[in-house]
Design an enzyme around this catalytic site. Structure first.
Site, PDB file in Angstrom:
ATOM      1  CD1 TRP A  49     -24.873   3.267  73.007  1.00  0.00           C
ATOM      2  CD2 TRP A  49     -26.154   2.483  71.349  1.00  0.00           C
ATOM      3  NE1 TRP A  49     -25.279   4.339  72.248  1.00  0.00           N
ATOM      4  CE2 TRP A  49     -26.071   3.893  71.231  1.00  0.00           C
ATOM      5  CE3 TRP A  49     -26.903   1.775  70.416  1.00  0.00           C
ATOM      6  CZ2 TRP A  49     -26.714   4.603  70.229  1.00  0.00           C
ATOM      7  CZ3 TRP A  49     -27.548   2.485  69.406  1.00  0.00           C
ATOM      8  CH2 TRP A  49     -27.461   3.867  69.310  1.00  0.00           C
ATOM      9  CG  ASP A  52     -21.054  10.708  70.143  1.00  0.00           C
ATOM     10  OD1 ASP A  52     -21.625  10.143  69.212  1.00  0.00           O
ATOM     11  OD2 ASP A  52     -21.513  11.705  70.719  1.00  0.00           O
ATOM     12  CB  THR A 107     -19.545  13.473  73.917  1.00  0.00           C
ATOM     13  OG1 THR A 107     -20.167  12.336  73.342  1.00  0.00           O
ATOM     14  CG2 THR A 107     -18.363  13.850  73.057  1.00  0.00           C
ATOM     15  CG  ASP A 184     -20.980  17.030  72.654  1.00  0.00           C
ATOM     16  OD1 ASP A 184     -21.296  16.204  73.527  1.00  0.00           O
ATOM     17  OD2 ASP A 184     -21.708  17.293  71.672  1.00  0.00           O
ATOM     18  CD  GLU A 234     -25.487  16.371  68.568  1.00  0.00           C
ATOM     19  OE1 GLU A 234     -25.686  15.859  69.687  1.00  0.00           O
ATOM     20  OE2 GLU A 234     -25.877  15.867  67.509  1.00  0.00           O
ATOM     21  CD1 TRP A 320     -28.051  10.956  66.259  1.00  0.00           C
ATOM     22  CD2 TRP A 320     -29.174   9.176  67.005  1.00  0.00           C
ATOM     23  NE1 TRP A 320     -27.410  10.502  67.377  1.00  0.00           N
ATOM     24  CE2 TRP A 320     -28.073   9.417  67.868  1.00  0.00           C
ATOM     25  CE3 TRP A 320     -30.018   8.094  67.271  1.00  0.00           C
ATOM     26  CZ2 TRP A 320     -27.807   8.619  68.972  1.00  0.00           C
ATOM     27  CZ3 TRP A 320     -29.745   7.307  68.377  1.00  0.00           C
ATOM     28  CH2 TRP A 320     -28.663   7.570  69.208  1.00  0.00           C
TER      29      TRP A 320
END
Length: 367
Positions: A49, A52, A107, A184, A234, A320
């Site tokens: 997988w 980001d 992230t 993040d 985000e 998503w």
């Protein structure tokens, strides 16, 4: 030696399936019988997988790109590493921040500490990454990693360097839910004040911190925006850039979910200034660098050749809002997720007085 993903060899058509099998480490017989669907122009993981991308740094004449990776779809994982000199062909270098038991790495961003402000040596690569400190409530805090070999191996400090005060004091379910979103971190060197600036995404605003050593951080004023239908902040992006009229500007970007008001779920940005205490936007209504649905969690970084006037950009080609966890390449090639082609950005002074980011595919794609 990790496998090299060459877009040029894939374009020739021969051996595509064999290359995909080699990179995935071997697939079940049923999958081997299928035609490879591995992307030809985009960076893909050898297997598993991909999520980001993390803002690349430049060391030893190459871009060091990190990305979230897991052995299971949307599962816990860490940072994997790929290198490139042309932003088209990437060589995979393996995992640099592995998953620890119940302690994934999320992230963040990396910088080259040229002046040795953090004390790990001049030119050390310093990364700040989000991790869930509390395994039960999983409130998110920022941890420091350092590398002295150009970003190929990292060591972590044991304790967070930016504490989630909201998460540590939350007691009610609502407080805990609101406090969980603290992630993040993106770091930028403020030349005018000789200090680092960090922006962190929150559910309804952005936190700003400053530091002289990347270890001790001071909370500054938050950046809020009036239209909360844009979603939470985000993967924020913070940088300075010189426009085509030679003026200098600060840019605050973020991946925003504006689906509820008929706008995209992609990269929005505000032009403005950083005054040492807060980011002041020229206009609280953001501009959009992309208008599609497959360019999320995007990051930008300076071009090697023109670092002040050109930036490169890459984003996660997934979303998503549809079945990101179930894509055809799971069965055909043993991986899920890919990054976009790299774009080249410039900052233009528009006829209406605004400054806007303009993007185009990186020129090396034509080679």
């Amino acid at each position: 030696m990790m496998p090299k993903i060459s877009r040029r060899s894939l374009l020739q058509g021969a051996g595509t399936g064999a290359l995909a099998l080699m990179m995935s480490g071997g697939l079940p017989a049923a999958a081997q019988a299928q035609v490879s669907l591995r992307a030809k122009y985009h960076m893909t993981p050898p297997s598993g997988w991909l999520c980001d991308p993390q803002r690349p740094v430049t060391t030893n004449g190459a871009y060091q790109l990190y990305y979230l990776h897991s052995g299971q779809n949307n599962g816990p994982g860490g940072w994997d590493h790929a290198t490139t000199t042309d932003a088209v062909t990437f060589t995979h270098q393996g995992t640099v921040m592995p998953l620890e038991p119940d302690f994934p790495v999320w992230t963040g961003s990396a910088v080259v500490d040229t002046a040795n402000t953090a004390g790990f040596g001049a030119g050390a690569v310093i990364a700040l990454a989000t991790k869930p400190t509390d395994g039960i409530r999983k409130y998110q805090e920022q941890y420091l990693y350092w590398s002295t070999d150009g970003g190929f191996t990292f060591t972590a400090l044991p304790d967070p360097v930016i504490v989630n005060t909201d998460g540590r004091t939350a007691t009610t379910p609502a407080e805990i839910e609101n406090a969980e979103w603290c992630r993040d971190p993106k770091i930028h060197w403020d030349t005018a004040r000789s200090e680092w600036v960090c922006v962190i995404g929150r559910a309804r605003y952005a936190n700003f911190y400053t530091s002289t050593n990347l270890r001790d951080w001071n909370l500054k004023l938050n950046f809020d925006y009036p239209n909360h239908a844009l979603g939470g902040v985000e993967c924020p992006d913070l940088f300075e850039m010189t426009a085509d009229d030679d003026t200098r500007h600060w840019v605050l970007g973020a991946s925003m979910d504006a689906y509820s008001i008929g706008l995209p779920m992609t990269y929005a940005y505000w032009m403005g200034v950083w005054d040492g205490d807060e980011f002041i936007a020229d206009n609280l209504t953001p501009q959009w660098l992309d208008w599609g649905w497959d360019w999320y969690g995007a990051v930008t970084w300076p071009s090697i050749n023109e670092p002040e006037t050109r930036r490169l950009a890459i984003g996660w080609m997934n979303n998503w809002k549809y079945a990101a966890r179930d894509v055809p390449t799971d069965a055909t090639d043993g991986y899920n997720g890919q990054n976009s082609i790299v774009r080249e950005l410039r900052l233009a002074h528009q006829a209406d007085g605004r400054y806007s980011l303009l993007s185009s595919p990186i020129g090396s794609l034509t080679n």
